[in-house]
Structure formats: structure tokens, C-alpha cells
Design a protein around this motif. Structure first.
Motif, PDB file in Angstrom:
ATOM      1  N   UNK A   6       0.839  -1.213   0.000  1.00 55.73           N
ATOM      2  CA  UNK A   6       0.000   0.000   0.000  1.00 55.73           C
ATOM      3  C   UNK A   6       0.868   1.255   0.000  1.00 55.73           C
ATOM      4  N   UNK A   7       2.016   1.219   0.723  1.00 57.02           N
ATOM      5  CA  UNK A   7       2.928   2.376   0.700  1.00 57.02           C
ATOM      6  C   UNK A   7       3.524   2.544  -0.691  1.00 57.02           C
ATOM      7  N   UNK A   8       3.860   1.434  -1.328  1.00 60.19           N
ATOM      8  CA  UNK A   8       4.433   1.501  -2.675  1.00 60.19           C
ATOM      9  C   UNK A   8       3.386   2.048  -3.645  1.00 60.19           C
ATOM     10  N   UNK A   9       2.148   1.598  -3.484  1.00 59.89           N
ATOM     11  CA  UNK A   9       1.065   2.069  -4.373  1.00 59.89           C
ATOM     12  C   UNK A   9       0.919   3.586  -4.257  1.00 59.89           C
ATOM     13  N   UNK A  10       0.960   4.105  -3.023  1.00 61.75           N
ATOM     14  CA  UNK A  10       0.839   5.559  -2.827  1.00 61.75           C
ATOM     15  C   UNK A  10       2.043   6.274  -3.431  1.00 61.75           C
ATOM     16  N   UNK A  11       3.237   5.665  -3.332  1.00 57.31           N
ATOM     17  CA  UNK A  11       4.436   6.275  -3.912  1.00 57.31           C
ATOM     18  C   UNK A  11       4.335   6.300  -5.434  1.00 57.31           C
ATOM     19  N   UNK A  12       3.762   5.225  -5.993  1.00 57.45           N
ATOM     20  CA  UNK A  12       3.572   5.164  -7.455  1.00 57.45           C
ATOM     21  C   UNK A  12       2.602   6.256  -7.893  1.00 57.45           C
ATOM     22  N   UNK A  13       1.510   6.407  -7.139  1.00 58.65           N
ATOM     23  CA  UNK A  13       0.541   7.466  -7.477  1.00 58.65           C
ATOM     24  C   UNK A  13       1.224   8.841  -7.420  1.00 58.65           C
ATOM     25  N   UNK A  14       2.077   9.024  -6.419  1.00 61.33           N
ATOM     26  CA  UNK A  14       2.746  10.327  -6.254  1.00 61.33           C
ATOM     27  C   UNK A  14       3.749  10.561  -7.377  1.00 61.33           C
ATOM     28  N   UNK A  15       4.341   9.468  -7.889  1.00 63.54           N
ATOM     29  CA  UNK A  15       5.399   9.612  -8.913  1.00 63.54           C
ATOM     30  C   UNK A  15       4.825   9.753 -10.319  1.00 63.54           C
ATOM     31  N   UNK A  16       3.524   9.421 -10.444  1.00 64.82           N
ATOM     32  CA  UNK A  16       2.913   9.361 -11.789  1.00 64.82           C
ATOM     33  C   UNK A  16       3.145  10.661 -12.579  1.00 64.82           C
ATOM     34  N   UNK A  17       3.059  11.794 -11.887  1.00 64.85           N
ATOM     35  CA  UNK A  17       3.127  13.079 -12.600  1.00 64.85           C
ATOM     36  C   UNK A  17       4.511  13.724 -12.505  1.00 64.85           C
ATOM     37  N   UNK A  27       7.765   7.579 -16.324  1.00 65.37           N
ATOM     38  CA  UNK A  27       8.056   7.139 -17.692  1.00 65.37           C
ATOM     39  C   UNK A  27       7.116   6.003 -18.092  1.00 65.37           C
ATOM     40  N   UNK A  28       6.845   5.091 -17.155  1.00 65.10           N
ATOM     41  CA  UNK A  28       5.917   4.009 -17.462  1.00 65.10           C
ATOM     42  C   UNK A  28       4.514   4.558 -17.734  1.00 65.10           C
ATOM     43  N   UNK A  29       4.095   5.554 -16.940  1.00 63.49           N
ATOM     44  CA  UNK A  29       2.754   6.127 -17.187  1.00 63.49           C
ATOM     45  C   UNK A  29       2.721   6.838 -18.535  1.00 63.49           C
ATOM     46  N   UNK A  30       3.833   7.500 -18.869  1.00 65.02           N
ATOM     47  CA  UNK A  30       3.890   8.212 -20.163  1.00 65.02           C
ATOM     48  C   UNK A  30       3.776   7.208 -21.314  1.00 65.02           C
ATOM     49  N   UNK A  31       4.366   6.010 -21.132  1.00 55.52           N
ATOM     50  CA  UNK A  31       4.394   5.038 -22.240  1.00 55.52           C
ATOM     51  C   UNK A  31       3.128   4.193 -22.272  1.00 55.52           C
ATOM     52  N   UNK A  32       2.361   4.183 -21.160  1.00 55.63           N
ATOM     53  CA  UNK A  32       1.023   3.606 -21.204  1.00 55.63           C
ATOM     54  C   UNK A  32       0.910   2.148 -20.767  1.00 55.63           C
ATOM     55  N   UNK A  33      -0.334   1.642 -20.696  1.00 56.16           N
ATOM     56  CA  UNK A  33      -0.609   0.309 -20.147  1.00 56.16           C
ATOM     57  C   UNK A  33       0.094  -0.830 -20.882  1.00 56.16           C
ATOM     58  N   UNK A  34       0.279  -0.704 -22.194  1.00 56.05           N
ATOM     59  CA  UNK A  34       0.906  -1.844 -22.893  1.00 56.05           C
ATOM     60  C   UNK A  34       2.368  -1.990 -22.465  1.00 56.05           C
ATOM     61  N   UNK A  35       3.056  -0.879 -22.246  1.00 62.58           N
ATOM     62  CA  UNK A  35       4.447  -0.948 -21.765  1.00 62.58           C
ATOM     63  C   UNK A  35       4.467  -1.481 -20.344  1.00 62.58           C
ATOM     64  N   UNK A  74      -1.778  -1.648 -11.586  1.00 64.29           N
ATOM     65  CA  UNK A  74      -3.006  -1.437 -10.797  1.00 64.29           C
ATOM     66  C   UNK A  74      -3.404   0.033 -10.889  1.00 64.29           C
ATOM     67  N   UNK A  75      -2.434   0.913 -10.644  1.00 66.43           N
ATOM     68  CA  UNK A  75      -2.732   2.357 -10.612  1.00 66.43           C
ATOM     69  C   UNK A  75      -3.280   2.790 -11.968  1.00 66.43           C
ATOM     70  N   UNK A  76      -2.653   2.273 -13.021  1.00 67.04           N
ATOM     71  CA  UNK A  76      -3.095   2.648 -14.370  1.00 67.04           C
ATOM     72  C   UNK A  76      -4.511   2.136 -14.654  1.00 67.04           C
ATOM     73  N   UNK A  77      -4.852   0.981 -14.067  1.00 73.10           N
ATOM     74  CA  UNK A  77      -6.167   0.368 -14.324  1.00 73.10           C
ATOM     75  C   UNK A  77      -7.224   0.860 -13.335  1.00 73.10           C
TER      76      UNK A  77
END
Ligand SMILES: N=c1c2ncn([C@@H]3O[C@H](COP(=O)(O)OP(=O)(O)OP(=O)(O)O)[C@@H](O)[C@H]3O)c2ncn1[C@@H]1O[C@H](COP(=O)(O)O)[C@@H](O)[C@H]1O
Length: 134
Positions: A6-17, A27-35, A74-77
Motif C-alpha cells: 500500500x505504501x508503494x502504491x501511494x508512492x507510485x501514485x505520487x510519482x505518476x506526474x 516514464x511508465x505512465x507516459x508510455x502507457x498500459x501496454x508498456x 493497478x494504478x493505471x487500471x
């Protein structure tokens, strides 16, 4: 373990932008779900290879990478960790351990776990019937 995820998930959400030039997650969010899916699949294969080779230290490292890439997907979905914990609890209540429900209701245990005894019975539907219900 769920706290770490759950801490990692929150860190991922924070890093998305953040800046994709410096943040792998951004970079993963920029490249999208297939990447994201490709990276998750790659990590899963690395875990499998290391496990078959009996390299438990590598399995530990690659499993951490796998869980990271899973939380990104997960975050992307739009899936939250608590959504997954709820499903695992549902399966545990139904079957005693967190595992996939049998495809046909006939294979479900006649006696639910004690926790389920006091609840409204959950009827597990096979895929076709479940899809029809929505
Ligand atoms: N928990 C992780 C984490 N685990 C694994 N990884 C990355 O996932 C990679 C593993 O995938 P690979 O084996 O494919 O490594 P790679 O070959 O370098 O990757 P590619 O070159 O193929 O893209 C590692 O090299 C790490 O860079 C992580 N990257 C970030 N986090 C966390 O995510 C949050 C955001 O961090 P940034 O993405 O750096 O902003 C922070 O809390 C970080 O701790």
C-alpha cells in the motif's frame, strides 16, 4: 506485506506526474498500459526462470520488481490494493484459503467457513452466468 504494497502504491501514485526523464514510474505512465503490461510480464518470467534455477535470492529481487510493476499497472487500471485484498478475503471466506473459485458451483464446499456461516451465502457463478448478470 500489504502495508508495504500500500505504501508503494501511494508512492507510485505520487510519482505518476513527475518528470519521466528522472522517474521510472512517470516514464511508465507516459508510455502507457501496454508498456506496463510488458514490464510486468518480463518480471514474471524473470521470477519463473530464477525459481526454476533454484536462485532464491534472485527470486526475492525479481519478486520485488514484479510487485512494483504490478502496483504501477493497478494504478493505471484504477485498481486499489484494498480492492484486491477484498477479493482475496471473499475467496478465503468461500474456500478457507485465498485461491481461485472453482468454475462450477458444484465444486464449492457444502459447509462455508465459520465466518461465512453467519453471512448471506455467496453464489459463485461460472463465467457465462456472471457476465449475464452485469
Ligand atoms: N519500488 C520501486 C521499484 N522496484 C523496481 N523498480 C524499477 O524496476 C526495475 C526493474 O525492471 P528491470 O529488471 O526491467 O530493470 P531495467 O532493465 O533497468 O528496466 P528497463 O531498462 O527494461 O526499463 C529496476 O531497475 C528499478 O528501476 C522500481 N522503481 C521504483 N520503485 C519505487 O517507485 C516509487 C517511484 O520511484 P520513481 O519511479 O523512481 O519515481 C519510489 O517509491 C520507488 O522506490
Amino acid at each position: 506485506m500489504s502495508d508495504s504494497l500500500e505504501r508503494l502504491y501511494l508512492a507510485v501514485l505520487a510519482a505518476r506526474d513527475l518528470d519521466p526523464a528522472t522517474s521510472r514510474t512517470a516514464r511508465l505512465f507516459q508510455r502507457g498500459p501496454s508498456k506496463m503490461a510488458k514490464k510486468l510480464a518480463e518480471e514474471a518470467i524473470e521470477v519463473v526462470i530464477d525459481a526454476v534455477n533454484g536462485d532464491s535470492e534472485a527470486v526475492i529481487r525479481e519478486s520485488a520488481d514484479l510487485l512494483y510493476n504490478l502496483t504501477v499497472l493497478w494504478a493505471s487500471a484504477g485498481v486499489r490494493p484494498e480492492d484486491v485484498w477484498r477479493e482475496m478475503t471473499r475467496r478465503e471466506d468461500m474456500l478457507g484459503i485465498a485461491e481461485k473459485l472453482p468454475k462450477t458451483p458444484a465444486k464449492l464446499p457444502k459447509v462455508a467457513s465459520p465466518r461465512m456461516a453467519s453471512r448471506r451465502p455467496i453464489v459463485a457463478l461460472d463465467g457465462r452466468a456472471a457476465r449475464k448478470r452485469h
